[in-house]
Scaffold this motif. Structure first.
Motif, mmCIF file in Angstrom:
data_model
loop_
_atom_site.group_PDB
_atom_site.id
_atom_site.type_symbol
_atom_site.label_atom_id
_atom_site.label_comp_id
_atom_site.label_asym_id
_atom_site.label_seq_id
_atom_site.Cartn_x
_atom_site.Cartn_y
_atom_site.Cartn_z
ATOM 1 N N ARG A 54 0.841 -1.203 0.000
ATOM 2 C CA ARG A 54 0.000 0.000 0.000
ATOM 3 C C ARG A 54 0.875 1.252 0.000
ATOM 4 N NH1 ARG A 54 -4.318 0.642 -1.879
ATOM 5 N NH2 ARG A 54 -3.165 2.280 -2.858
ATOM 6 N N ILE A 55 1.913 1.265 0.835
ATOM 7 C CA ILE A 55 2.816 2.423 0.892
ATOM 8 C C ILE A 55 3.569 2.585 -0.423
ATOM 9 C CG2 ILE A 55 4.855 3.413 2.038
ATOM 10 C CD1 ILE A 55 3.864 1.989 4.634
ATOM 11 N N THR A 56 3.999 1.478 -1.019
ATOM 12 C CA THR A 56 4.708 1.546 -2.304
ATOM 13 C C THR A 56 3.853 2.233 -3.367
ATOM 14 O OG1 THR A 56 5.968 -0.474 -1.836
ATOM 15 C CG2 THR A 56 5.770 0.164 -4.152
ATOM 16 N N ALA A 61 2.702 7.124 -6.554
ATOM 17 C CA ALA A 61 1.677 8.006 -7.122
ATOM 18 C C ALA A 61 1.902 9.462 -6.729
ATOM 19 C CB ALA A 61 0.285 7.552 -6.691
ATOM 20 N N VAL A 62 2.182 9.733 -5.459
ATOM 21 C CA VAL A 62 2.320 11.136 -5.040
ATOM 22 C C VAL A 62 3.668 11.732 -5.420
ATOM 23 C CG1 VAL A 62 0.629 10.864 -3.187
ATOM 24 C CG2 VAL A 62 3.087 10.760 -2.635
ATOM 25 N N THR A 63 4.636 10.889 -5.758
ATOM 26 C CA THR A 63 5.917 11.431 -6.226
ATOM 27 C C THR A 63 5.930 11.584 -7.751
ATOM 28 O OG1 THR A 63 6.938 9.225 -6.200
ATOM 29 C CG2 THR A 63 7.246 10.617 -4.243
ATOM 30 N N VAL A 78 -6.289 10.982 -3.337
ATOM 31 C CA VAL A 78 -6.588 9.681 -2.745
ATOM 32 C C VAL A 78 -5.333 9.058 -2.119
ATOM 33 C CG1 VAL A 78 -7.195 7.304 -3.365
ATOM 34 C CG2 VAL A 78 -8.635 9.195 -4.110
ATOM 35 N N HIS A 79 -4.222 9.109 -2.819
ATOM 36 C CA HIS A 79 -3.001 8.499 -2.293
ATOM 37 C C HIS A 79 -2.431 9.290 -1.114
ATOM 38 C CE1 HIS A 79 -2.928 5.231 -5.114
ATOM 39 N NE2 HIS A 79 -3.142 6.083 -6.095
ATOM 40 N N LEU A 142 12.880 0.263 3.846
ATOM 41 C CA LEU A 142 13.111 1.301 2.840
ATOM 42 C C LEU A 142 11.793 1.858 2.290
ATOM 43 C CD1 LEU A 142 16.166 -0.206 0.964
ATOM 44 C CD2 LEU A 142 16.135 1.894 2.333
ATOM 45 N N VAL A 143 10.817 0.993 2.043
ATOM 46 C CA VAL A 143 9.520 1.469 1.549
ATOM 47 C C VAL A 143 8.882 2.389 2.568
ATOM 48 C CG1 VAL A 143 7.137 0.754 1.017
ATOM 49 C CG2 VAL A 143 9.072 -0.410 -0.066
#
Length: 171
Positions: A54-56, A61-63, A78-79, A142-143
């Motif tokens: 989910r974090i990946t 998406a936001v980057t 949403v992200h 790392l994620v």
């Protein structure tokens, strides 16, 4: 020597290559490939973790926010909601996915989404940091750090907007 370029989406130094990218999460083909490599690693790990995945997805998406158009606007909002819930409310990836589904199905909320001006991402972690993971535990660490790094960059500009949406959901 492998030529590298700066991804115009996230600022990562990635392989210079031709190839596909996403329709509205705009990135360099080399960055999109590294993201695909990260997803492939996650899907083939015997101890696949929905929280990490989910974090990946949210972080990539936001980057790579794209441009001011409906799909990109909804994606970023949403992200960011998911990252907010993960890092500020300490919820699981499964719960975050349920929240995303609830948000996307609520046209009253999505119709009010606006373009959120992206923060400066240079200096934050990126796909090149995560793709270097040696094992599952390193990957998860790392994620999580990558997600927190991206959330902190966005939080400085848009915390109140995201908090207001989450509050409207009753959280």
């Amino acid at each position: 020597m492998n030529k590298q370029i700066t991804c115009f989406g996230c600022g990562a130094l990635v392989p210079a290559m031709d190839g596909p990218t996403h329709k509205y999460m705009l990135s360099s083909p080399g960055c999109w490939k590294l993201y695909g490599d990260i997803l492939a690693k996650e899907y083939t790990m015997s101890n696949w973790d929905p929280d990490t995945h989910r974090i990946t997805v949210d972080t990539y998406a936001v980057t790579h926010p794209g441009i001011k158009e409906r799909r990109a606007i909804q994606s970023v909002n949403v992200h960011l909601i998911s990252l907010y819930c993960t890092f500020e409310k300490n919820i699981s990836g499964v719960q975050a996915t349920r929240i995303i589904k609830k948000v996307v199905e609520d046209k009253n909320i999505t119709s009010r989404f606006t373009w959120l001006e992206p923060p400066q991402l240079q200096g934050t972690m990126n796909v090149t940091d995560v793709v270097q993971a040696n094992d599952f535990e390193d990957h998860k660490k790392l994620v999580r750090a990558w997600g927190r790094s991206a959330w902190q960059a966005w939080k400085q500009k848009h915390l109140h907007t995201i908090e207001a949406i989450v509050a409207e959901l009753g959280m």
